[in-house]
Design a protein around this motif. Sequence first.
Motif, PDB file in Angstrom:
ATOM      1  N   TRP A 175       7.658   2.310   6.475  1.00  0.00           N
ATOM      2  CA  TRP A 175       7.576   1.481   5.263  1.00  0.00           C
ATOM      3  C   TRP A 175       8.550   0.313   5.372  1.00  0.00           C
ATOM      4  O   TRP A 175       8.225  -0.822   5.011  1.00  0.00           O
ATOM      5  CB  TRP A 175       7.933   2.280   4.009  1.00  0.00           C
ATOM      6  N   ALA A 178       7.200  -2.181   7.749  1.00  0.00           N
ATOM      7  CA  ALA A 178       6.058  -2.874   7.138  1.00  0.00           C
ATOM      8  C   ALA A 178       6.540  -3.890   6.110  1.00  0.00           C
ATOM      9  O   ALA A 178       6.074  -5.034   6.087  1.00  0.00           O
ATOM     10  CB  ALA A 178       5.125  -1.856   6.485  1.00  0.00           C
ATOM     11  N   LYS A 182       5.472  -7.787   6.402  1.00  0.00           N
ATOM     12  CA  LYS A 182       4.557  -8.399   5.422  1.00  0.00           C
ATOM     13  C   LYS A 182       4.863  -7.821   4.049  1.00  0.00           C
ATOM     14  O   LYS A 182       4.170  -6.912   3.585  1.00  0.00           O
ATOM     15  CB  LYS A 182       3.093  -8.070   5.768  1.00  0.00           C
ATOM     16  N   GLN A 184       4.479  -8.842   0.920  1.00  0.00           N
ATOM     17  CA  GLN A 184       3.516  -8.929  -0.179  1.00  0.00           C
ATOM     18  C   GLN A 184       2.359  -7.951   0.010  1.00  0.00           C
ATOM     19  O   GLN A 184       1.947  -7.276  -0.940  1.00  0.00           O
ATOM     20  CB  GLN A 184       2.986 -10.369  -0.263  1.00  0.00           C
ATOM     21  N   LEU A 185       1.857  -7.868   1.244  1.00  0.00           N
ATOM     22  CA  LEU A 185       0.746  -6.954   1.505  1.00  0.00           C
ATOM     23  C   LEU A 185       1.210  -5.503   1.335  1.00  0.00           C
ATOM     24  O   LEU A 185       0.484  -4.669   0.796  1.00  0.00           O
ATOM     25  CB  LEU A 185       0.210  -7.180   2.927  1.00  0.00           C
ATOM     26  N   THR A 186       2.422  -5.214   1.780  1.00  0.00           N
ATOM     27  CA  THR A 186       2.948  -3.856   1.675  1.00  0.00           C
ATOM     28  C   THR A 186       3.023  -3.427   0.210  1.00  0.00           C
ATOM     29  O   THR A 186       2.664  -2.305  -0.141  1.00  0.00           O
ATOM     30  CB  THR A 186       4.323  -3.787   2.357  1.00  0.00           C
ATOM     31  N   GLU A 187       3.445  -4.355  -0.629  1.00  0.00           N
ATOM     32  CA  GLU A 187       3.484  -4.088  -2.072  1.00  0.00           C
ATOM     33  C   GLU A 187       2.062  -3.864  -2.600  1.00  0.00           C
ATOM     34  O   GLU A 187       1.834  -2.994  -3.443  1.00  0.00           O
ATOM     35  CB  GLU A 187       4.145  -5.280  -2.778  1.00  0.00           C
ATOM     36  N   ALA A 188       1.095  -4.635  -2.055  1.00  0.00           N
ATOM     37  CA  ALA A 188      -0.292  -4.519  -2.517  1.00  0.00           C
ATOM     38  C   ALA A 188      -0.946  -3.218  -2.044  1.00  0.00           C
ATOM     39  O   ALA A 188      -2.049  -2.896  -2.462  1.00  0.00           O
ATOM     40  CB  ALA A 188      -1.112  -5.721  -2.062  1.00  0.00           C
ATOM     41  N   PHE A 189      -0.295  -2.471  -1.167  1.00  0.00           N
ATOM     42  CA  PHE A 189      -0.771  -1.133  -0.813  1.00  0.00           C
ATOM     43  C   PHE A 189      -0.187  -0.081  -1.748  1.00  0.00           C
ATOM     44  O   PHE A 189      -0.485   1.101  -1.635  1.00  0.00           O
ATOM     45  CB  PHE A 189      -0.399  -0.769   0.629  1.00  0.00           C
ATOM     46  N   GLY A 190       0.709  -0.509  -2.646  1.00  0.00           N
ATOM     47  CA  GLY A 190       1.283   0.442  -3.607  1.00  0.00           C
ATOM     48  C   GLY A 190       2.655   0.939  -3.217  1.00  0.00           C
ATOM     49  O   GLY A 190       3.149   1.907  -3.807  1.00  0.00           O
ATOM     50  N   ILE A 191       3.276   0.311  -2.212  1.00  0.00           N
ATOM     51  CA  ILE A 191       4.618   0.736  -1.803  1.00  0.00           C
ATOM     52  C   ILE A 191       5.658  -0.041  -2.608  1.00  0.00           C
ATOM     53  O   ILE A 191       5.518  -1.243  -2.819  1.00  0.00           O
ATOM     54  CB  ILE A 191       4.802   0.519  -0.283  1.00  0.00           C
ATOM     55  N   ASN A 192       6.683   0.668  -3.069  1.00  0.00           N
ATOM     56  CA  ASN A 192       7.687   0.057  -3.934  1.00  0.00           C
ATOM     57  C   ASN A 192       8.684  -0.756  -3.098  1.00  0.00           C
ATOM     58  O   ASN A 192       9.753  -0.271  -2.724  1.00  0.00           O
ATOM     59  CB  ASN A 192       8.403   1.159  -4.719  1.00  0.00           C
TER      60      ASN A 192
END
Lengths: 294, 238
Positions: A175, A178, A182, A184-192
């Motif tokens: 995490w 990641a 990236k 923004q994309l990592t956040e868009a996968f639901g990771i805090n």
Amino acid sequence: MSIFNIPIQLFSTQIMLGLINGAFYAILSLGLAIIFGLLNIVNFAHGAFYMLGAFGALLLLDHLGINYWAALVIVPLLIGLLGCVIERSVLRWIYDLDHLYGMILTFGMSLVMVGIFRNMYGATGLAYSMPPSLQGGFNLGFMYLPASRAFVIVASGLVCLLTWLAIEKTRVGSWLRAATEKPQLTEAFGINVPLLITLTYGFGVALAAFAGVLAAPIFSVNPMMGSDLIIVVFAVVVIGGMGSISGAILSGFMLGLVEGVTKVFWPQASSTVIFVIMAIVLLVRPAGLFGKQD
Amino acid sequence: MPETTPNAMLEVRGLQAWYGESHVLHGIDFHVQQGEVVTLLGRNGAGKSTTLKTIMGMLKRREGSIKFRGQELAAATSRHIARAGIAFCPEDRGIYSSLTVEENLMLPPVVAEGGMSVAEIHQLFPNLAERRRSQGTRLSGGEQQMLAIGRILRTGARLLLLDEPTEGLAPVIVQQIGAIIRKLKERGYTVVLVEQNFHFAATVADRHYVMDHGAIVDMIPNSEIDAHAEKLNSYLGV
């Protein structure tokens, strides 16, 4: 026995001193590299957190009788927590701004912390007594290895190795990688990601504090101890490659050794050799020895 | 305000968005029923990818309504939108070079029950199993696209936003991806697909929304696509 007419005992002693410096470079530049990778902030306060670590150990021993071994755990936890609070309350506001603001802000924080401790404890060093179990040493035949120094090298190497494993081989580490690559994309996968950032800053700061505790018995504890060291550590990070985890560790130990060897052959150059190497690396491989070349 | 569509899985109303100062979406209205495959067609720069990113909460400034299963998400963070059950496959595929294939696959957290198991995903995309220890970006373009789709199937999200999954891929891979989208539809997934290639879109979708200049300008059911071929050609400038 001698190498190039230099007694092997002098040579190996300098190698050992180089390794000890390298141990501190490695652990400090590792923290800087992790923080820079995820937060994009060049943490100028890193030296101050190192200093806080050493003072933390000293104060715990003097006022609460908490010994070195307990301090190695407690102090990084407390200073790491302080780092989390600072990230949440101060650093969070400047992520959208240029890198320069992060440098200036953390540099300012560092001046404040160093200033407070200078005011309270003066500029001269205080002594932290060596824990009894680290007194004495080992006779290796060609040199004498004090137990306290051996411990610093082993403990730092171990912490660096465990940190590397945690980042490269675990799920939480993936995490972190990641979010570094990236966000923004990592956040868009639901990771805090904001929570990861807070914990990462806290962890990087805790590493600096750990190094500070390690330093307490072997160097003098004084408010300027971090400011003197951190400039060299920045050079180490640049040589290793900004943001490269393994690069920070390897170049930390390597450059400590280079410094030690230089002390044997050309003592006057030993305090500048790292900066000369930095200049050459910047010319030849601007992204650092272990950084990704674009 | 237009009236709401009953039982829509996703309902977007009056959606506007900005990149910094520039106003890029000017009031988007569309809806997607559960189990539907819907495309957003349009020329380059029409706002298709931006629409998906805005639904995912990735543009800072946005206005309007995004209802997912009746829940309003227009003000939610990206993280909450993902956790609500919407999954996104970005145009550049978003494969992490610092992660292995397996780590890429395992990265998105599971947000609901009913996602595919790793074994099922490997069955769907056998190459991912063979190359699971490789660096993510060492895969071929087609394999990277498989990985980008595969990793969101694990999460249990039932609404998939796919941004140009066929872009730059060889025809045989495009066919494979078409087959996968049809398979997902059979399994009850809902898909919003951004496409430039409407010949491909016609093979997988139920309905097509046509976008131009940051707005929806038309909606064409797939069954009437032949009748509207000329109109579509003029929209898409082919």
